[in-house]
Design a protein around this motif. Structure first.
Motif, PDB file in Angstrom:
ATOM      1  N   LEU A 195       0.540 -33.704 -71.993  1.00 57.27           N
ATOM      2  CA  LEU A 195      -0.848 -33.800 -71.567  1.00 57.27           C
ATOM      3  C   LEU A 195      -0.989 -34.361 -70.166  1.00 57.27           C
ATOM      4  O   LEU A 195      -2.097 -34.500 -69.662  1.00 57.27           O
ATOM      5  CB  LEU A 195      -1.642 -34.651 -72.563  1.00 57.27           C
ATOM      6  CG  LEU A 195      -1.707 -34.093 -73.989  1.00 57.27           C
ATOM      7  CD1 LEU A 195      -2.507 -35.011 -74.887  1.00 57.27           C
ATOM      8  CD2 LEU A 195      -2.284 -32.693 -74.000  1.00 57.27           C
ATOM      9  N   SER A 196       0.141 -34.711 -69.534  1.00 61.88           N
ATOM     10  CA  SER A 196       0.089 -35.119 -68.131  1.00 61.88           C
ATOM     11  C   SER A 196      -0.196 -33.925 -67.229  1.00 61.88           C
ATOM     12  O   SER A 196      -0.547 -34.087 -66.060  1.00 61.88           O
ATOM     13  CB  SER A 196       1.405 -35.779 -67.715  1.00 61.88           C
ATOM     14  OG  SER A 196       2.489 -34.870 -67.850  1.00 61.88           O
ATOM     15  N   VAL A 197      -0.036 -32.734 -67.767  1.00 59.61           N
ATOM     16  CA  VAL A 197      -0.384 -31.504 -67.041  1.00 59.61           C
ATOM     17  C   VAL A 197      -1.852 -31.200 -67.345  1.00 59.61           C
ATOM     18  O   VAL A 197      -2.214 -30.952 -68.493  1.00 59.61           O
ATOM     19  CB  VAL A 197       0.516 -30.333 -67.476  1.00 59.61           C
ATOM     20  CG1 VAL A 197       0.160 -29.073 -66.703  1.00 59.61           C
ATOM     21  CG2 VAL A 197       1.985 -30.696 -67.277  1.00 59.61           C
ATOM     22  N   TRP A 198      -2.697 -31.227 -66.322  1.00 65.97           N
ATOM     23  CA  TRP A 198      -4.134 -31.102 -66.526  1.00 65.97           C
ATOM     24  C   TRP A 198      -4.509 -29.806 -67.239  1.00 65.97           C
ATOM     25  O   TRP A 198      -5.412 -29.775 -68.075  1.00 65.97           O
ATOM     26  CB  TRP A 198      -4.873 -31.193 -65.188  1.00 65.97           C
ATOM     27  CG  TRP A 198      -6.324 -30.846 -65.313  1.00 65.97           C
ATOM     28  CD1 TRP A 198      -6.977 -29.780 -64.773  1.00 65.97           C
ATOM     29  CD2 TRP A 198      -7.328 -31.561 -66.061  1.00 65.97           C
ATOM     30  NE1 TRP A 198      -8.304 -29.783 -65.124  1.00 65.97           N
ATOM     31  CE2 TRP A 198      -8.540 -30.864 -65.914  1.00 65.97           C
ATOM     32  CE3 TRP A 198      -7.288 -32.724 -66.828  1.00 65.97           C
ATOM     33  CZ2 TRP A 198      -9.712 -31.309 -66.505  1.00 65.97           C
ATOM     34  CZ3 TRP A 198      -8.463 -33.147 -67.422  1.00 65.97           C
ATOM     35  CH2 TRP A 198      -9.657 -32.449 -67.251  1.00 65.97           C
ATOM     36  N   SER A 199      -3.814 -28.726 -66.933  1.00 62.48           N
ATOM     37  CA  SER A 199      -4.153 -27.438 -67.540  1.00 62.48           C
ATOM     38  C   SER A 199      -3.980 -27.479 -69.056  1.00 62.48           C
ATOM     39  O   SER A 199      -4.634 -26.722 -69.772  1.00 62.48           O
ATOM     40  CB  SER A 199      -3.298 -26.319 -66.942  1.00 62.48           C
ATOM     41  OG  SER A 199      -1.920 -26.573 -67.149  1.00 62.48           O
ATOM     42  N   ARG A 200      -3.092 -28.350 -69.557  1.00 62.73           N
ATOM     43  CA  ARG A 200      -2.929 -28.501 -70.998  1.00 62.73           C
ATOM     44  C   ARG A 200      -3.896 -29.542 -71.551  1.00 62.73           C
ATOM     45  O   ARG A 200      -4.423 -29.380 -72.646  1.00 62.73           O
ATOM     46  CB  ARG A 200      -1.492 -28.923 -71.328  1.00 62.73           C
ATOM     47  CG  ARG A 200      -0.459 -27.844 -71.116  1.00 62.73           C
ATOM     48  CD  ARG A 200       0.863 -28.271 -71.722  1.00 62.73           C
ATOM     49  NE  ARG A 200       1.932 -27.350 -71.364  1.00 62.73           N
ATOM     50  CZ  ARG A 200       3.186 -27.498 -71.752  1.00 62.73           C
ATOM     51  NH1 ARG A 200       3.522 -28.530 -72.512  1.00 62.73           N
ATOM     52  NH2 ARG A 200       4.115 -26.635 -71.398  1.00 62.73           N
ATOM     53  N   ALA A 201      -4.118 -30.626 -70.816  1.00 63.14           N
ATOM     54  CA  ALA A 201      -4.963 -31.705 -71.318  1.00 63.14           C
ATOM     55  C   ALA A 201      -6.414 -31.270 -71.462  1.00 63.14           C
ATOM     56  O   ALA A 201      -7.128 -31.752 -72.337  1.00 63.14           O
ATOM     57  CB  ALA A 201      -4.870 -32.912 -70.386  1.00 63.14           C
ATOM     58  N   VAL A 202      -6.872 -30.356 -70.585  1.00 64.72           N
ATOM     59  CA  VAL A 202      -8.282 -29.984 -70.594  1.00 64.72           C
ATOM     60  C   VAL A 202      -8.661 -29.287 -71.897  1.00 64.72           C
ATOM     61  O   VAL A 202      -9.818 -29.365 -72.338  1.00 64.72           O
ATOM     62  CB  VAL A 202      -8.599 -29.076 -69.382  1.00 64.72           C
ATOM     63  CG1 VAL A 202      -7.943 -27.714 -69.520  1.00 64.72           C
ATOM     64  CG2 VAL A 202     -10.106 -28.922 -69.203  1.00 64.72           C
ATOM     65  N   VAL A 203      -7.704 -28.642 -72.556  1.00 63.15           N
ATOM     66  CA  VAL A 203      -8.041 -27.885 -73.775  1.00 63.15           C
ATOM     67  C   VAL A 203      -8.421 -28.820 -74.923  1.00 63.15           C
ATOM     68  O   VAL A 203      -9.498 -28.670 -75.511  1.00 63.15           O
ATOM     69  CB  VAL A 203      -6.887 -26.947 -74.166  1.00 63.15           C
ATOM     70  CG1 VAL A 203      -7.298 -26.091 -75.368  1.00 63.15           C
ATOM     71  CG2 VAL A 203      -6.497 -26.051 -72.995  1.00 63.15           C
ATOM     72  N   PRO A 204      -7.589 -29.800 -75.314  1.00 64.82           N
ATOM     73  CA  PRO A 204      -8.019 -30.683 -76.412  1.00 64.82           C
ATOM     74  C   PRO A 204      -9.231 -31.528 -76.064  1.00 64.82           C
ATOM     75  O   PRO A 204     -10.040 -31.843 -76.944  1.00 64.82           O
ATOM     76  CB  PRO A 204      -6.786 -31.565 -76.673  1.00 64.82           C
ATOM     77  CG  PRO A 204      -5.977 -31.487 -75.438  1.00 64.82           C
ATOM     78  CD  PRO A 204      -6.216 -30.123 -74.881  1.00 64.82           C
ATOM     79  N   VAL A 205      -9.390 -31.890 -74.784  1.00 63.82           N
ATOM     80  CA  VAL A 205     -10.564 -32.672 -74.400  1.00 63.82           C
ATOM     81  C   VAL A 205     -11.835 -31.843 -74.595  1.00 63.82           C
ATOM     82  O   VAL A 205     -12.826 -32.303 -75.180  1.00 63.82           O
ATOM     83  CB  VAL A 205     -10.434 -33.158 -72.941  1.00 63.82           C
ATOM     84  CG1 VAL A 205     -11.750 -33.782 -72.478  1.00 63.82           C
ATOM     85  CG2 VAL A 205      -9.302 -34.175 -72.821  1.00 63.82           C
ATOM     86  N   ALA A 206     -11.816 -30.599 -74.095  1.00 63.78           N
ATOM     87  CA  ALA A 206     -12.979 -29.720 -74.257  1.00 63.78           C
ATOM     88  C   ALA A 206     -13.230 -29.415 -75.731  1.00 63.78           C
ATOM     89  O   ALA A 206     -14.383 -29.383 -76.191  1.00 63.78           O
ATOM     90  CB  ALA A 206     -12.768 -28.422 -73.476  1.00 63.78           C
ATOM     91  N   ALA A 207     -12.157 -29.201 -76.494  1.00 60.74           N
ATOM     92  CA  ALA A 207     -12.310 -28.908 -77.920  1.00 60.74           C
ATOM     93  C   ALA A 207     -12.913 -30.095 -78.665  1.00 60.74           C
ATOM     94  O   ALA A 207     -13.739 -29.916 -79.567  1.00 60.74           O
ATOM     95  CB  ALA A 207     -10.952 -28.540 -78.519  1.00 60.74           C
ATOM     96  N   ALA A 208     -12.507 -31.301 -78.292  1.00 60.30           N
ATOM     97  CA  ALA A 208     -13.053 -32.490 -78.951  1.00 60.30           C
ATOM     98  C   ALA A 208     -14.544 -32.631 -78.679  1.00 60.30           C
ATOM     99  O   ALA A 208     -15.320 -32.978 -79.575  1.00 60.30           O
ATOM    100  CB  ALA A 208     -12.304 -33.735 -78.472  1.00 60.30           C
ATOM    101  N   ILE A 209     -14.965 -32.370 -77.439  1.00 61.84           N
ATOM    102  CA  ILE A 209     -16.386 -32.465 -77.098  1.00 61.84           C
ATOM    103  C   ILE A 209     -17.196 -31.458 -77.896  1.00 61.84           C
ATOM    104  O   ILE A 209     -18.262 -31.769 -78.453  1.00 61.84           O
ATOM    105  CB  ILE A 209     -16.578 -32.273 -75.586  1.00 61.84           C
ATOM    106  CG1 ILE A 209     -15.920 -33.435 -74.823  1.00 61.84           C
ATOM    107  CG2 ILE A 209     -18.057 -32.189 -75.239  1.00 61.84           C
ATOM    108  CD1 ILE A 209     -15.896 -33.238 -73.325  1.00 61.84           C
ATOM    109  N   ALA A 210     -16.692 -30.222 -77.975  1.00 61.81           N
ATOM    110  CA  ALA A 210     -17.382 -29.210 -78.776  1.00 61.81           C
ATOM    111  C   ALA A 210     -17.377 -29.582 -80.253  1.00 61.81           C
ATOM    112  O   ALA A 210     -18.350 -29.329 -80.977  1.00 61.81           O
ATOM    113  CB  ALA A 210     -16.713 -27.850 -78.578  1.00 61.81           C
TER     114      ALA A 210
END
Length: 631
Positions: free
Chosen positions: A112-127
């Motif tokens: 998750l130190s790679v932003w392109s991977r981290a953005v997916v679970p963060v966005a999914a959690a918000i939704a």
């Protein structure tokens, strides 16, 4: 080759193991550690015991016990909590602290130190927070129940990870890390909702005290001694201050964990620890012993030390006690009859089961489609959907918000039935989705083909990238069989010339080759300076000398920048690259080295030059016109 450890059943003689079906089920969860498997079993047992206890014909013994209070008085100040609050707001703070430590490491050093991977679970959690609330309000738009929309927003991290270990895919890949990051963002969002919408009165002075204590915790990284006791003291200050402020104190566990530093071991500190240990061995005395202990502790990050220290307590004690305290829902006939026709109950069920699945899986698919982020290798939308379904399991925060948002005891019972029903349905739905995904793309079929296509931007390739033939090796630099296979590979490459591309991928078998992981990272550090295929032969030629000093010596002989080399060995990019290859191998059920894939298909049997050449000719690409010209 990797050796299989003797099973526990073999060491027990002829005695049949207890709970054989449960053991077999947990044994299949190969992507999970023994700690997680055992914790999942204890969590399930505690849940069943809580339900049985709460519905025994013994009056209200369950509620009476958990509503018993304990108090602590200091001067005129008193803290009073019942047993359930002591578990949910006290012990579970330590659980969220451990989860926060793991997520901090993933964001700092892991995938998750790679932003392109981290953005997916963060966005999914918000939704996953927003869409369940919308669904609930569509079913309960007005009236006294509409205020209970917060019941459906949060997943239960403890039950989610436990359920994943029980019914998740046999080869989970990156799914657990994805769900762990999602769950922590979910928890932070849910606790924020409680603080804003479900806290009658917030006291700002305690909040300021908590903020100041958190600032001190962040600054403790600059101290060279006394960190441990100070971390404990100021962590207690944070917890008490949040409790006094009216904000959910478990939020403090996550906040503290995110402030604690994490880093890979540094060579200077490791060497210093070794020197202190040698001094103690030569002259054993208490002063040298304390210095050696401090040196060893300082060589690894506080994050790693605390995570290792507290994980057994949270896994084997706190989580089962938490389940015992929260899973005891009363299931009387009258309550169930009212729940069947209650919009509140169905709002909770729809919000958790449908909302979590649609929100998490839908936003993940959208982010991937719009190329705003990427999923880790082997993490398919089908697996994400299964994890999203399990995220509909809601207990701690859901039950907590029921007490905050609903005054009528009858409606509270209906909401609790909804939470229990939703959790059961989410568990079954997650199980079904994982089985469907495994049926559509079973592990046995996945093991026959290359999980990830060759990528010239990422893979280590010898030969033209557009060559019609491809030979992929999953190898280990400490494996003697891989070393011997290099001769066969050289013959194969010489035979096919520019018609073949050879690809190396990592599979360090750390159980039998303790230096393999370090060697793999060294090869990636050499690759960062364009010398991967120069470093690899040196390590194969000296498989008995793969310590850090040896690897630095090989790098020096290649005239590499040693400072950059050592820094690249510790970088998150290097760690992730090696781990991604290993997880790809796990997804394909590859557990020995060397393992070859010829034109995308797994090779079985001997890997001498003649056999590899024959199979390359027999492959589909070997029949192409460019290869026919070789004859």
């Amino acid at each position: 080759m990797q050796l299989s450890p003797a099973s526990s059943e073999q060491t027990e003689g002829d005695r049949a193991p207890r709970f054989p079906r449960l053991r077999a089920l947990l044994h299949q969860r190969r992507g999970f550690s023994d700690t997680e498997k055992t914790a999942a079993a204890l969590l399930l047992i505690a849940t069943v015991l809580a339900l049985v206890w709460a519905n025994l014909p013994l009056g209200s013994s369950y509620d009476d016990f958990w509503h018993s209070t304990v108090s602590l008085q200091v001067g005129t100040n008193t803290i009073e909590l019942d047993f359930r609050s002591l578990v949910n707001e006290g012990l579970m703070t330590l659980f969220f602290f451990v989860v926060g430590l793991e997520v901090k490491r993933e964001f700092a050093l892991g995938e998750l130190s790679v932003w392109s991977r981290a953005v997916v679970p963060v966005a999914a959690a918000i939704a996953g927070l927003a869409i369940p609330a919308v669904i609930f309000l569509l079913i309960n738009p007005t009236g006294p129940t509409s205020h209970a929309w917060g019941v459906v927003i949060s997943s239960d991290t403890a039950f989610l990870l436990g359920a994943l270990a029980i019914v998740g895919p046999r080869l989970p890949g990156h799914l657990r890390t994805f769900l762990l990051a999602l769950a922590v963002v979910d928890d932070i969002g849910a606790l924020g909702v409680i603080a804003i919408f479900y806290t009658d009165e917030v006291h700002f002075v305690p909040l300021v005290i908590a903020a100041l204590a958190l600032a001190v915790i962040w600054a403790l990284r600059f101290l060279s001694f006394g960190q441990g006791p100070l971390y404990v003291v100021f962590s207690v200050v944070v917890w008490v201050a949040l409790l006094a402020s009216g904000v959910q104190p478990t939020l403090g566990g996550v906040a503290i964990a995110l402030l604690i530093p994490v880093y890979t071991p540094r060579r200077m500190e490791v060497e210093r620890a070794a020197e202190l240990s040698r001094a103690f061995r030569q002259s054993p005395n208490p002063a040298y012993a304390q210095a050696a202990v401090r040196g060893l502790l300082n060589s690894v990050s506080v994050n790693d030390r605390l995570h290792t220290l507290y994980t057994p307590y949270t896994s084997f004690i706190i989580l089962p006690v938490f389940a015992l305290a929260n899973a005891g829902v009363h299931l009387s006939g009258e309550t169930l009859a009212a729940a069947v026709v209650s919009p509140l109950t169905w709002g909770v069920v729809a919000g958790l089961v449908i909302g979590k699945l649609v929100g998490i899986a839908g936003i993940t698919a959208l982010v991937k489609m719009l190329r705003l982020g990427v999923l880790a290798p082997g993490l398919t939308l089908g697996r994400v959907a299964g994890g999203a379904a399990l995220s509909g399991i809601g207990f701690t925060i859901s039950l907590f918000i029921i007490d905050l948002s609903i005054d009528d005891p009858r409606l509270q019972d209906e909401a609790r039935v909804g939470v229990l029903a939703a959790s059961l349905l989410a568990f079954v739905l997650g199980f079904a989705l994982f089985r469907i995904v495994d049926r559509v793309q079973p592990p046995s079929r996945m093991s026959l083909v290359l999980a990830r296509p060759v990528d010239p931007k990422r893979d280590h390739i010898r030969g033209p990238v557009d060559a019609p033939l491809t030979l992929v090796e999953y190898g280990d630099f400490e494996c003697p069989f891989c070393s011997r296979a290099t001769g066969s590979i050289d013959e194969v490459r010489a035979h096919f010339g520019d018609s073949l591309q050879y690809v190396w991928r990592h599979l360090p078998l750390t159980r039998v080759h303790p230096h393999a992981l370090l060697a793999a990272r060294a090869s990636e550090a050499a690759a960062a300076q364009g010398r991967f295929f120069d470093m690899a032969p040196l390590m194969f030629a000296h498989q008995d000398a793969l310590e850090l000093d040896d690897l630095l010596g090989y790098a020096a002989s290649l005239e590499l920048d040693l400072d950059r080399f050592e820094e690249d060995m510790r970088s998150s990019e290097t760690v992730n690259r090696v781990r991604d290859d290993a997880i790809d191998a796990e997804l394909m059920d590859v557990h020995s080295t060397p393992t070859f894939f010829i034109c995308g298909k797994r090779h079985t049997g001997p890997y001498d030059a003649a056999t590899l050449i024959r199979e390359l000719y027999e492959s589909g690409q070997a029949a192409s016109s460019s290869v026919s010209d070789l004859g």
